[in-house]
Design a protein around this motif. Sequence first.
Motif, PDB file in Angstrom:
ATOM      1  N   CYS A  93      -1.103 -18.090   3.367  1.00  7.05           N
ATOM      2  CA  CYS A  93      -1.404 -16.980   2.329  1.00  7.05           C
ATOM      3  C   CYS A  93      -0.393 -15.704   2.517  1.00  7.05           C
ATOM      4  O   CYS A  93      -0.104 -15.343   1.834  1.00  7.05           O
ATOM      5  CB  CYS A  93      -2.892 -16.765   2.408  1.00  7.05           C
ATOM      6  N   THR A  94      -0.290 -15.409   4.062  1.00  6.46           N
ATOM      7  CA  THR A  94       0.240 -14.161   4.464  1.00  6.46           C
ATOM      8  C   THR A  94       1.855 -14.528   3.648  1.00  6.46           C
ATOM      9  O   THR A  94       2.343 -13.602   3.366  1.00  6.46           O
ATOM     10  CB  THR A  94       0.379 -13.773   5.740  1.00  6.46           C
ATOM     11  N   ALA A  95       2.490 -15.803   4.166  1.00 11.10           N
ATOM     12  CA  ALA A  95       3.777 -16.008   3.825  1.00 11.10           C
ATOM     13  C   ALA A  95       4.088 -15.867   2.334  1.00 11.10           C
ATOM     14  O   ALA A  95       4.798 -15.327   1.833  1.00 11.10           O
ATOM     15  CB  ALA A  95       4.121 -17.423   4.277  1.00 11.10           C
ATOM     16  N   ILE A  96       2.959 -16.432   1.584  1.00 13.82           N
ATOM     17  CA  ILE A  96       3.377 -16.325   0.055  1.00 13.82           C
ATOM     18  C   ILE A  96       3.174 -15.086  -0.494  1.00 13.82           C
ATOM     19  O   ILE A  96       4.034 -14.591  -1.378  1.00 13.82           O
ATOM     20  CB  ILE A  96       2.296 -17.542  -0.544  1.00 13.82           C
ATOM     21  N   VAL A  97       2.173 -14.450  -0.110  1.00 11.61           N
ATOM     22  CA  VAL A  97       1.875 -13.111  -0.937  1.00 11.61           C
ATOM     23  C   VAL A  97       2.674 -12.075  -0.236  1.00 11.61           C
ATOM     24  O   VAL A  97       3.585 -11.273  -1.215  1.00 11.61           O
ATOM     25  CB  VAL A  97       0.428 -12.829  -0.263  1.00 11.61           C
ATOM     26  N   SER A  98       3.182 -12.027   1.001  1.00 11.84           N
ATOM     27  CA  SER A  98       4.283 -11.125   1.499  1.00 11.84           C
ATOM     28  C   SER A  98       5.699 -11.494   0.708  1.00 11.84           C
ATOM     29  O   SER A  98       6.313 -10.460   0.228  1.00 11.84           O
ATOM     30  CB  SER A  98       4.548 -11.441   2.898  1.00 11.84           C
ATOM     31  N   THR A  99       6.078 -12.686   0.700  1.00  8.53           N
ATOM     32  CA  THR A  99       7.303 -13.085   0.184  1.00  8.53           C
ATOM     33  C   THR A  99       7.265 -12.591  -1.525  1.00  8.53           C
ATOM     34  O   THR A  99       8.315 -12.074  -1.830  1.00  8.53           O
ATOM     35  CB  THR A  99       7.696 -14.490   0.193  1.00  8.53           C
ATOM     36  N   ALA A 100       6.130 -13.057  -2.084  1.00  9.62           N
ATOM     37  CA  ALA A 100       6.178 -12.507  -3.449  1.00  9.62           C
ATOM     38  C   ALA A 100       6.380 -10.964  -3.661  1.00  9.62           C
ATOM     39  O   ALA A 100       6.860 -10.416  -4.520  1.00  9.62           O
ATOM     40  CB  ALA A 100       4.815 -12.935  -4.002  1.00  9.62           C
ATOM     41  N   GLY A 101       5.612 -10.210  -2.822  1.00  9.06           N
ATOM     42  CA  GLY A 101       5.657  -8.831  -2.717  1.00  9.06           C
ATOM     43  C   GLY A 101       7.006  -8.343  -2.448  1.00  9.06           C
ATOM     44  O   GLY A 101       7.654  -7.465  -2.986  1.00  9.06           O
ATOM     45  N   TRP A 102       7.798  -8.911  -1.325  1.00  6.37           N
ATOM     46  CA  TRP A 102       9.067  -8.345  -1.136  1.00  6.37           C
ATOM     47  C   TRP A 102       9.993  -8.699  -2.211  1.00  6.37           C
ATOM     48  O   TRP A 102      10.820  -7.991  -2.663  1.00  6.37           O
ATOM     49  CB  TRP A 102       9.330  -8.998   0.261  1.00  6.37           C
ATOM     50  N   LEU A 103       9.927  -9.968  -2.743  1.00  9.21           N
ATOM     51  CA  LEU A 103      10.980 -10.470  -3.866  1.00  9.21           C
ATOM     52  C   LEU A 103      10.568  -9.621  -5.164  1.00  9.21           C
ATOM     53  O   LEU A 103      11.833  -9.255  -5.765  1.00  9.21           O
ATOM     54  CB  LEU A 103      10.878 -11.893  -3.957  1.00  9.21           C
ATOM     55  N   THR A 104       9.533  -9.506  -5.517  1.00  5.21           N
ATOM     56  CA  THR A 104       9.111  -8.705  -6.800  1.00  5.21           C
ATOM     57  C   THR A 104       9.166  -7.194  -6.695  1.00  5.21           C
ATOM     58  O   THR A 104       9.251  -6.429  -7.877  1.00  5.21           O
ATOM     59  CB  THR A 104       7.966  -9.437  -7.360  1.00  5.21           C
ATOM     60  N   LYS A 105       9.125  -6.859  -5.457  1.00  7.14           N
ATOM     61  CA  LYS A 105       8.669  -5.292  -5.361  1.00  7.14           C
ATOM     62  C   LYS A 105       7.612  -4.667  -6.268  1.00  7.14           C
ATOM     63  O   LYS A 105       7.598  -3.890  -6.751  1.00  7.14           O
ATOM     64  CB  LYS A 105      10.035  -4.391  -5.415  1.00  7.14           C
ATOM     65  N   ASN A 106       6.766  -5.556  -6.328  1.00  2.00           N
ATOM     66  CA  ASN A 106       5.564  -5.361  -7.168  1.00  2.00           C
ATOM     67  C   ASN A 106       4.150  -5.825  -6.488  1.00  2.00           C
ATOM     68  O   ASN A 106       4.286  -6.832  -5.771  1.00  2.00           O
ATOM     69  CB  ASN A 106       5.512  -5.818  -8.581  1.00  2.00           C
TER      70      ASN A 106
END
Length: 182
Positions: free
Chosen positions: A169-182
């Motif tokens: 979950c940390t990998a998915i949420v962090s990656t989504a946050g870093w890639l989308t900047k949202n």
Amino acid sequence: MPISPNSLVPQNMFNQLFKAEARIYFGKKWFYASLLFFLVIGYLMSILARFSFPGVYVNSPYTLTYAIGLVSLVNIFTITILSAQIVLREKDAGFDAILYTTPMPAKHFLLSRFSLILLITLVSFFLFVTGFMAGHLLAGNNREKFMDFHAINYLYPFFVLAVPNALLCTAIVSTAGWLTKN
């Protein structure tokens, strides 16, 4: 002799970044209050919620694995809140343009943030499991409902179910946050 950008970066950059990020959280009183909250919720859940099945002890390995595995899915909320605070802090403060022009390697920066989110999530859930364990230990004098206390019955589902769940979950949420900047 020319100076390369990599020679300006200390070898222990990850440690310095991780410690700086951790100081932000570990220096706050509300952070310790939230950790105490997880401990108390674990204790209350062990007393109030019954995940028992017919013919199975309340603190049997099957019941504990079911309960801890089910509750470990709640980690996604902790991870999301931490990611929103940690991952996008520079963007929210308007400091991202300055930060990204420094010779700091992105892998050290992102890995320190990822590690902090994962560490706080695991510590908070471990405190939940500790509270769960304490509640069963204090209420376990009824031999018809409780079997002998074994800490491994609580730790096994934590390491086998909660840790991989938190990591994913940390990998998915962090990656989504870093890639989308949202």
